[in-house]
Design a protein around this motif. Structure first.
Motif, mmCIF file in Angstrom:
data_model
loop_
_atom_site.group_PDB
_atom_site.id
_atom_site.type_symbol
_atom_site.label_atom_id
_atom_site.label_comp_id
_atom_site.label_asym_id
_atom_site.label_seq_id
_atom_site.Cartn_x
_atom_site.Cartn_y
_atom_site.Cartn_z
ATOM 1 N N THR A 104 0.794 -1.232 0.000
ATOM 2 C CA THR A 104 0.000 0.000 0.000
ATOM 3 C C THR A 104 0.826 1.282 0.000
ATOM 4 O OG1 THR A 104 -0.125 -0.036 2.431
ATOM 5 C CG2 THR A 104 -1.909 -1.129 1.202
ATOM 6 N N ARG A 105 2.078 1.225 0.452
ATOM 7 C CA ARG A 105 2.852 2.466 0.609
ATOM 8 C C ARG A 105 4.279 2.282 0.101
ATOM 9 N NH1 ARG A 105 2.094 5.749 5.985
ATOM 10 N NH2 ARG A 105 1.547 7.397 4.518
ATOM 11 N N TYR A 106 4.885 3.412 -0.243
ATOM 12 C CA TYR A 106 6.315 3.419 -0.559
ATOM 13 C C TYR A 106 6.990 4.464 0.333
ATOM 14 C CZ TYR A 106 5.480 7.706 -3.270
ATOM 15 O OH TYR A 106 5.132 8.975 -3.647
ATOM 16 N N ASP A 143 1.289 6.987 0.012
ATOM 17 C CA ASP A 143 0.495 5.887 -0.540
ATOM 18 C C ASP A 143 0.932 5.607 -1.976
ATOM 19 O OD1 ASP A 143 -0.969 5.766 1.821
ATOM 20 O OD2 ASP A 143 -2.455 7.201 1.099
ATOM 21 N N ILE A 144 0.841 4.353 -2.389
ATOM 22 C CA ILE A 144 1.155 3.970 -3.762
ATOM 23 C C ILE A 144 0.274 4.776 -4.720
ATOM 24 C CG2 ILE A 144 1.042 2.082 -5.433
ATOM 25 C CD1 ILE A 144 3.382 1.802 -3.595
ATOM 26 N N ASN A 145 0.859 5.246 -5.825
ATOM 27 C CA ASN A 145 0.184 6.037 -6.851
ATOM 28 C C ASN A 145 -0.225 7.425 -6.361
ATOM 29 O OD1 ASN A 145 0.403 3.971 -8.764
ATOM 30 N ND2 ASN A 145 -1.522 3.035 -8.093
ATOM 31 N N ILE A 170 7.837 14.378 -4.080
ATOM 32 C CA ILE A 170 8.559 13.165 -4.479
ATOM 33 C C ILE A 170 7.544 12.082 -4.812
ATOM 34 C CG2 ILE A 170 10.107 11.314 -3.694
ATOM 35 C CD1 ILE A 170 11.491 13.293 -1.892
ATOM 36 N N GLN A 171 7.831 11.319 -5.848
ATOM 37 C CA GLN A 171 7.009 10.137 -6.132
ATOM 38 C C GLN A 171 7.867 9.070 -6.795
ATOM 39 O OE1 GLN A 171 3.297 10.866 -8.127
ATOM 40 N NE2 GLN A 171 2.722 8.707 -8.177
ATOM 41 N N ALA A 172 7.800 7.864 -6.258
ATOM 42 C CA ALA A 172 8.465 6.702 -6.839
ATOM 43 C C ALA A 172 7.406 5.705 -7.307
ATOM 44 C CB ALA A 172 9.401 6.053 -5.819
ATOM 45 N N PHE A 179 3.976 13.187 -12.073
ATOM 46 C CA PHE A 179 3.437 13.262 -10.719
ATOM 47 C C PHE A 179 1.933 12.989 -10.724
ATOM 48 C CE2 PHE A 179 7.106 16.224 -9.725
ATOM 49 C CZ PHE A 179 7.709 15.362 -8.826
ATOM 50 N N SER A 180 1.477 12.262 -9.725
ATOM 51 C CA SER A 180 0.046 12.031 -9.556
ATOM 52 C C SER A 180 -0.639 13.308 -9.091
ATOM 53 C CB SER A 180 -0.170 10.906 -8.532
ATOM 54 O OG SER A 180 -1.534 10.821 -8.172
#
Length: 412
Positions: A104-106, A143-145, A170-172, A179-180
């Motif tokens: 669910t998370r990164y 959270d993911i996405n 930041i987003q991985a 970016f979402s």
């Protein structure tokens, strides 16, 4: 770890945007097909302590506008390696963000900084020419996405280096190479307005914590006072509930419901706090005899979480390097400090003023201010100077205009 001095930068992966303090940059990591997997937009300032021939010295510098993403950055391979963003600048300096994820998370599981003491522009008169590496866990997670968003200044302490991030996005594990629109905000930004629909009644949100009160703590031994500390404390604890959902609990330490104690040693000073739910909250201050400086070396927490899958929560770290000052002086930071102890535990220290070991007359010694407090003083000075200059320009223009108007008349 790849060598930062000779690695090649990725072309066309860095968009630079000017800021008043340093420079914000969009760093992008792409896979072999050219698909972006990591994007990061932030500016950063570094505070480092190093040894010179005349003694210890502190130096501050910003992440420069010509920082680059290295080819050794990676999108990771499933079940083999995790994604990483590696940024290089100057003469062999580098900042690395290592990511990991679950269902669910990164998160940025580990942040490391490599710095080259032979760079005389940043580290003048350094007694060593070594390249050193420091690292720390972080509380950067989302959270993911969703993108991680933090407008507030965030500090990461890595032994004798502190990195202050500003206006972070930041987003991985990107889904569409950008970016979402959805985001996970950092705790420092909350509460914040949102247009999202209200959350469902289950699970119910935890009540908002009370604001931490600033309290003065004193630890004494056979030779008198060895620790003075004035601060407010807020604990951030992440744990699994009995229904296996992840919970972030914020606990403000109430001095009126807390007992304080501690111990004085030649090389270690400890402040111990206990309350009904917190079995032990210990702050350990160490010293470096060669540099004559004290620092927050360790934080230990034992507490009870009744709704947790494991009600006994324990976390600790004995390799911190925060709240540093010369022995005999005090460390003060009205802006507050955020200390990441472990991935699941961090502490917000509010309006901290602390002195360890040599405390004379139960009073704080000369103050060494944190970088954030020093920067905040520059803003009113700059604004005042600009206003004074504007008034002076208007006054000069008025006097010149008045002189010219008088020159048009003749005496009768």
């Amino acid at each position: 770890m790849a060598a930062f001095g000779g690695a090649r930068p990725r072309p066309l992966l860095l968009l630079l945007l000017g800021l008043v303090h340093g420079a914000a940059a969009v760093f992008v990591v792409k896979d072999a097909n050219g698909t972006a997997c990591i994007m990061a937009n932030f500016s950063a300032a570094f505070l480092a302590s190093y040894e010179t021939r005349s003694g210890p010295k502190n130096v501050t510098f910003d992440l420069p506008s010509d920082a680059v993403v290295l080819n050794s950055s990676s999108c990771g391979k499933e079940n083999t390696s995790d994604p990483s963003l590696m940024i290089a600048f100057g003469k062999g300096h580098g900042l690395t963000l290592n990511f990991t994820r679950n269902a669910t998370r990164y998160s940025v599981q580990l942040m490391s900084f490599i710095y080259n003491l032979s760079d005389t522009q940043i580290f003048p008169n350094a007694s060593s020419k070594e390249t050193k590496t420091v690292e720390s866990a972080t509380d950067i997670r989302a959270d993911i996405n969703k993108k991680y968003r933090c407008v507030s200044n965030t500090q990461i302490h890595m032994h004798n280096v502190t990195v202050t991030f500003r206006d972070v996005t930041i987003q991985a594990y990107l889904a569409n190479s950008n970016f979402s629109k959805e985001e996970t905000r950092c705790e420092q930004d909350g509460p914040f307005p949102t247009t999202a629909p209200p959350p469902p009644p289950h699970p119910s949100p935890s009540p908002a914590p009370e604001s931490p009160s600033v309290h003065k703590y004193n630890v004494s031994g056979a030779n008198g006072t060895c620790l003075l500390a004035s601060m407010g404390l807020q604990l951030n604890v992440t744990y699994k509930k009995k229904d296996n959902t992840t919970m972030v609990k914020v606990v403000s330490i109430n001095p009126n419901k807390t007992t304080a104690g501690g111990s004085c040693g030649a090389q270690l000073v400890t402040l111990e706090l206990r309350s009904e739910s917190v079995t032990l909250l210990a702050f350990q201050f160490g010293m470096n005899a060669s540099t004559s400086r004290f620092f927050l070396q360790g934080i230990q927490l034992n507490m009870t979480l009744p709704d947790a899958r494991d009600p006994t929560f324990k976390a600790g770290n004995n390799s911190l390097r925060a709240l540093q000052a010369t022995i005999g002086n005090s460390y003060k930071c009205n802006a507050g400090e955020h200390v990441q102890v472990t991935e699941a535990f961090s502490v917000n220290i509010i309006k901290v003023w602390v002195q360890a070991f040599q405390v004379q007359g139960d009073k704080f010694g000369s103050v060494e201010e944190c970088q954030l407090d020093e920067n905040s003083m520059l803003i009113p000075i700059a604004v005042g100077g600009a206003l004074a200059g504007l008034v002076l320009i208007v006054l000069i223009a008025y006097l010149i205009g008045r002189k010219r108007s008088h020159a048009g008349y003749q005496t009768i």
